[in-house]
Write an enzyme that holds these catalytic residues in place. Structure first.
Site, PDB file in Angstrom:
ATOM      1  N   GLU A 144      21.455  61.480  45.284  1.00  0.00           N
ATOM      2  CA  GLU A 144      20.358  60.920  46.095  1.00  0.00           C
ATOM      3  C   GLU A 144      20.867  59.986  47.184  1.00  0.00           C
ATOM      4  O   GLU A 144      20.180  59.691  48.154  1.00  0.00           O
ATOM      5  CB  GLU A 144      19.358  60.183  45.196  1.00  0.00           C
ATOM      6  CG  GLU A 144      19.710  58.767  44.812  1.00  0.00           C
ATOM      7  CD  GLU A 144      20.804  58.648  43.733  1.00  0.00           C
ATOM      8  OE1 GLU A 144      21.249  59.694  43.210  1.00  0.00           O
ATOM      9  OE2 GLU A 144      21.201  57.502  43.431  1.00  0.00           O
ATOM     10  N   CYS A 155      23.143  60.547  36.544  1.00  0.00           N
ATOM     11  CA  CYS A 155      23.854  59.420  35.942  1.00  0.00           C
ATOM     12  C   CYS A 155      23.313  59.117  34.542  1.00  0.00           C
ATOM     13  O   CYS A 155      23.588  59.888  33.611  1.00  0.00           O
ATOM     14  CB  CYS A 155      23.804  58.214  36.871  1.00  0.00           C
ATOM     15  SG  CYS A 155      25.205  57.102  36.648  1.00  0.00           S
ATOM     16  N   HIS A 201      25.720  60.420  41.998  1.00  0.00           N
ATOM     17  CA  HIS A 201      24.409  60.108  42.597  1.00  0.00           C
ATOM     18  C   HIS A 201      24.180  60.929  43.856  1.00  0.00           C
ATOM     19  O   HIS A 201      24.505  60.479  44.956  1.00  0.00           O
ATOM     20  CB  HIS A 201      24.326  58.616  42.888  1.00  0.00           C
ATOM     21  CG  HIS A 201      24.156  57.791  41.665  1.00  0.00           C
ATOM     22  ND1 HIS A 201      22.935  57.414  41.192  1.00  0.00           N
ATOM     23  CD2 HIS A 201      25.075  57.332  40.789  1.00  0.00           C
ATOM     24  CE1 HIS A 201      23.098  56.732  40.073  1.00  0.00           C
ATOM     25  NE2 HIS A 201      24.393  56.677  39.805  1.00  0.00           N
TER      26      HIS A 201
END
Ligand SMILES: N[C@@H](CCC(=O)NCCCC(=O)O)C(=O)O
Length: 255
Positions: free
Chosen positions: A226, A116, A224
């Site tokens: 994660e 990001c 994202h």
């Protein structure tokens, strides 16, 4: 002889926030979801609070990878020849560090992964520019998250990305199309030097890049991975590829 720590170390540069208005000193912060993902990959996150550009030559040799995390703050527009918006939440200390850290990690062939804001930092550090409000551009989607919703909604899959056939992204996704989340107002306008666009949103916005000719893993994504990566094979395989690159880098360092 003290036992050498066995896990590869990954530098996650801090963000800086004023969390307590009675304490103007501010805080160095790292969202746990990035640190947790790195830990779940068998790596050890390190933060190096207060690190500045001049510290990079001493700190970078200590780590086996660099992960540039997301942040609600924007890369300051002065770094790409524009004027910051009055509404921008800025983090000049983060910018000052990462503009140098990107170039030094690439020069030293340290595995580099941008998420990001991290993608935007890599793009700007390599001479590219950003749309400051993608949603204000003709024909572009609104890539921001619904801020009033809970995190599970904010980080839900939001749009497809089209992946370059034969790219690592397509390998990790198992195809040339994937669904990803979207939590950003800035986005790549002009690609930085040496960056290859290998993932695009339906409106054409570049959302995944590879550093051409990099001597180690050097990728960045606007989404994202994660977030609940254990439930999203594309995210998981992307992170595992970065983790393997950090392990390989550490082994080469120890040879
Ligand atoms: N502020 C930039 C970058 C957006 C970004 O990194 N979002 C992540 C927010 C959640 C987190 O703190 O990780 C933009 O708006 O483009």
């Amino acid at each position: 002889m003290p036992k050498k720590f066995h896990k590869p170390l990954v530098w996650l540069p801090a963000c800086h926030r004023n969390l307590d208005l009675d304490d103007p000193g501010g805080y160095s912060v790292l969202a746990d979801r990035y640190a947790l993902a790195v830990t779940q990959l068998g790596l050890q996150p390190v933060l190096y609070p207060m690190a500045q550009a001049e510290d990079i030559p001493c700190l970078l040799p200590l780590v086996d990878g660099v992960l540039l995390t997301g942040s609600p703050s924007n890369v300051e527009a002065t770094h790409f020849g524009a004027t910051a918006l009055s509404t921008d939440l800025l983090d000049p200390r983060r910018d000052q560090l990462t503009m140098h850290l990107v170039r030094e990690a690439l020069a030293k062939e340290v595995p580099l992964f941008g998420v990001c804001r991290g993608l935007q930092e890599i793009n700007v550090a390599l001479g590219g520019s950003l749309y400051q409000s993608v949603h204000g551009e003709e024909g572009m989607l609104d890539h921001r998250e619904p801020e009033d919703e809970d995190l599970a909604v904010q980080f839900a899959e939001r749009h497809d990305v089209l992946l370059e056939p034969g790219s690592a992204f397509a390998e990790w996704a198992g195809g040339t199309r994937a669904r990803v989340n979207s939590l950003h107002g800035q986005g790549i306008k002009r690609l930085g030097e040496g960056l290859v666009a290998e993932a695009r949103a339906p409106d054409g916005l570049v959302e995944g890049v590879r550093v051409q000719g990099a001597g180690a893993f050097a990728y960045a994504v606007q989404w994202h991975p994660e977030w609940r990566h254990d439930q999203h094979p594309f995210y998981q395989r992307t992170l595992e590829a970065f983790a393997q690159a950090c392990r390989d880098y550490r082994e080469r360092k120890e040879d």
